[in-house]
Design an enzyme around this catalytic site. Structure first.
Site, short mmCIF file in Angstrom:
data_model
loop_
_atom_site.label_atom_id
_atom_site.label_comp_id
_atom_site.label_asym_id
_atom_site.label_seq_id
_atom_site.Cartn_x
_atom_site.Cartn_y
_atom_site.Cartn_z
N CYS A 112 0.82 -1.22 0.00
CA CYS A 112 0.00 0.00 0.00
C CYS A 112 0.85 1.27 0.00
CB CYS A 112 -0.96 0.00 1.18
SG CYS A 112 -2.09 -1.39 1.13
N HIS A 252 -3.27 7.19 2.18
CA HIS A 252 -3.71 5.89 1.67
C HIS A 252 -5.09 5.60 2.25
CE1 HIS A 252 -4.14 1.75 0.78
NE2 HIS A 252 -3.84 1.32 1.99
N ASN A 282 -10.17 -0.11 -0.44
CA ASN A 282 -8.71 -0.08 -0.34
C ASN A 282 -8.11 -0.67 -1.62
OD1 ASN A 282 -6.00 -0.52 0.20
ND2 ASN A 282 -6.33 -1.38 2.23
O1 UT7 Z 1 -3.92 -1.10 3.52
C1 UT7 Z 1 -2.85 -1.59 4.26
C2 UT7 Z 1 -2.99 -1.39 5.70
N1 UT7 Z 1 -4.22 -1.93 6.17
C3 UT7 Z 1 -4.84 -1.36 7.17
O2 UT7 Z 1 -4.39 -0.35 7.65
C4 UT7 Z 1 -6.07 -2.02 7.70
C5 UT7 Z 1 -6.12 -1.86 9.17
N2 UT7 Z 1 -7.21 -2.54 9.80
C6 UT7 Z 1 -8.51 -2.21 9.71
O3 UT7 Z 1 -8.87 -1.37 8.93
C7 UT7 Z 1 -9.49 -2.85 10.65
O4 UT7 Z 1 -8.77 -3.56 11.62
C8 UT7 Z 1 -10.52 -3.80 9.97
C9 UT7 Z 1 -11.52 -2.98 9.19
C10 UT7 Z 1 -9.80 -4.76 9.06
C11 UT7 Z 1 -11.27 -4.57 11.02
O5 UT7 Z 1 -11.88 -3.69 11.94
P1 UT7 Z 1 -11.71 -3.92 13.52
O6 UT7 Z 1 -12.51 -2.90 14.17
O7 UT7 Z 1 -10.24 -3.96 13.79
O8 UT7 Z 1 -12.39 -5.32 13.72
P2 UT7 Z 1 -11.78 -6.66 14.33
O9 UT7 Z 1 -10.88 -7.31 13.35
O10 UT7 Z 1 -11.25 -6.41 15.70
O11 UT7 Z 1 -13.10 -7.53 14.46
C12 UT7 Z 1 -14.17 -7.14 15.33
C13 UT7 Z 1 -15.32 -8.07 15.11
C14 UT7 Z 1 -14.94 -9.55 15.14
O12 UT7 Z 1 -15.99 -10.27 15.75
P3 UT7 Z 1 -15.91 -10.70 17.31
O13 UT7 Z 1 -14.69 -11.56 17.41
O14 UT7 Z 1 -15.80 -9.43 18.07
O15 UT7 Z 1 -17.18 -11.41 17.52
C15 UT7 Z 1 -14.89 -9.93 13.68
O16 UT7 Z 1 -15.14 -11.30 13.47
O17 UT7 Z 1 -15.91 -7.85 13.81
C16 UT7 Z 1 -16.00 -9.09 13.11
N3 UT7 Z 1 -15.88 -8.83 11.70
C17 UT7 Z 1 -16.94 -8.55 10.92
N4 UT7 Z 1 -18.25 -8.45 11.19
C18 UT7 Z 1 -19.06 -8.14 10.16
C19 UT7 Z 1 -14.76 -8.80 10.95
N5 UT7 Z 1 -15.07 -8.51 9.67
C20 UT7 Z 1 -16.41 -8.35 9.63
C21 UT7 Z 1 -17.32 -8.05 8.60
N6 UT7 Z 1 -18.63 -7.94 8.91
N7 UT7 Z 1 -16.92 -7.83 7.33
#
Ligand code: UT7
Length: 325
Positions: A112, A252, A282
């Site tokens: 990225c 980004h 993204n």
């Molecule tokens: O581009 C290169 C660099 N990349 C980045 O900078 C990306 C950085 N990360 C992020 O943008 C975020 O971490 C994400 C958008 C990928 C995820 O958001 P988050 O707030 O960090 O969520 P999480 O991974 O901590 O997951 C929270 C909950 C989980 O459920 P439980 O374990 O709390 O029950 C996941 O299973 O959200 C769940 N979850 C979803 N729920 C509905 C994960 N993906 C989804 C989804 N829809 N698509």
């Protein structure tokens, strides 16, 4: 000698994949995606389109805006993690499609941060006189490496391309400061396990879906927020200006919450931050040049403005560039 941006161009595929479409594919919701990422829809390449095809469309627009012909380009640097094939480079495919017969062409994999990496390399060519006019592109067809059964990643990634043309200038304009960094110790935060020399694709790989991009999203998020703020701060200090003097920040587009946190830490109002993640998701190396081109087209950048580019991604990699427009 400095390198100035002569023109910009961008291209996104026609096909739109909305959050509502994804609701039908995996256990997710428009509400979760919008709140957690800021994405509403993204573009997906048609089956006939590879990365060099998207790059070609963006490059044609940049060339047209500059009133240049492909033969006027002597350097093509294409940032991508999704080349048409492993060999040859997507840059060579693009060179062939453009008919840019006077150029040397190569790819850069900075994930990225790829566009900032490519810009940094092209800037050095221009500064040393090794290149007179460079075409720098960020282009991705991430949908080909996205697991559409994995809700943690398929809602994020998308396809697109953006390009800029760089030329040398003796005036105090163009790229003022550009810095790129990497830290391989966190390589597994974002990676695609198979498809390279470490793990060639076989039946087992396909069954275990290891030929798709994996991300430890939450851990990546935390490092991204901190690192992006630091790299912009350092770049501002090197240039001897403050964030209040910035005309526009073009970050980004990985997550609206990362962008907002960054703006807050830098005390920048959101009007001075380019955001199009809602429409394109993204697109990795393509996100900054697409956003830059849109900003230029929308009249958000005026001559003499300070424009800051800031990126973070797999590797881990990060970087920033301050451009006087
Ligand atoms: O581009 C290169 C660099 N990349 C980045 O900078 C990306 C950085 N990360 C992020 O943008 C975020 O971490 C994400 C958008 C990928 C995820 O958001 P988050 O707030 O960090 O969520 P999480 O991974 O901590 O997951 C929270 C909950 C989980 O459920 P439980 O374990 O709390 O029950 C996941 O299973 O959200 C769940 N979850 C979803 N729920 C509905 C994960 N993906 C989804 C989804 N829809 N698509």
């Amino acid at each position: 000698m400095k390198a100035r941006v002569v023109s910009t161009g961008s291209y996104v595929p026609e096909k739109i994949l909305t959050n509502f479409d994804l609701e039908k594919m995996v256990d997710t919701s428009d509400e979760w995606i919008t709140e957690r990422t800021g994405i509403k829809e993204r573009r997906i390449a048609s089956p006939e389109q590879a990365t060099s095809d998207l790059a070609y469309e963006a490059s044609l627009k940049a060339l047209k805006k500059a009133g240049l012909k492909p033969e006027d380009i002597d350097l093509i640097v294409l940032a991508t993690v999704t080349p048409d094939m492993l060999v040859p480079s997507a840059a060579c495919m693009l060179q062939m499609k453009l008919g840019a017969k006077n150029a040397v062409a190569f790819d850069i994999n900075g994930a990225c941060t790829g566009f900032v990496y490519a810009l940094s390399v092209a800037e050095k060519f221009i500064k040393t006189g090794a290149s007179k006019r460079a075409l720098v592109i960020g282009a991705e067809t991430l949908s080909r490496f996205t697991d559409f059964t994995d809700r943690s990643i398929c809602v994020l990634l998308a396809d697109g391309a953006g390009a800029v043309i760089l030329e040398g200038t003796r005036k105090n304009e163009g790229i003022q400061v550009i810095d790129i960094f990497s830290d391989g110790t966190m390589w597994d935060f974002i990676h695609m396990p198979a498809g390279g020399s470490k793990m060639p694709v076989d039946e087992k790989v396909l069954q275990e879906r290891l030929n798709f991009i994996k991300m430890r999203g939450n851990e990546t998020f935390k490092v991204a927020v901190k690192t992006l703020e630091e790299v912009v701060d350092t770049t501002l200090k090197k240039a001897g200006i403050t964030s209040s003097q910035l005309g526009l920040l073009v970050p980004h587009q990985a997550n609206i919450r990362i962008i907002q946190a960054m703006a807050k830490r830098l005390e920048l109002p959101m009007e001075k931050v380019m955001v199009n993640i809602d429409r394109y998701g993204n697109t990795s190396a393509a996100s900054i040049p697409i956003a830059l081109d849109e900003a230029a087209e929308m009249g958000k950048i005026k001559r003499g403005d300070y424009v800051m580019l800031a990126a973070f991604g797999a590797g881990l990699t990060w970087g920033a560039a301050l451009i006087k427009w």
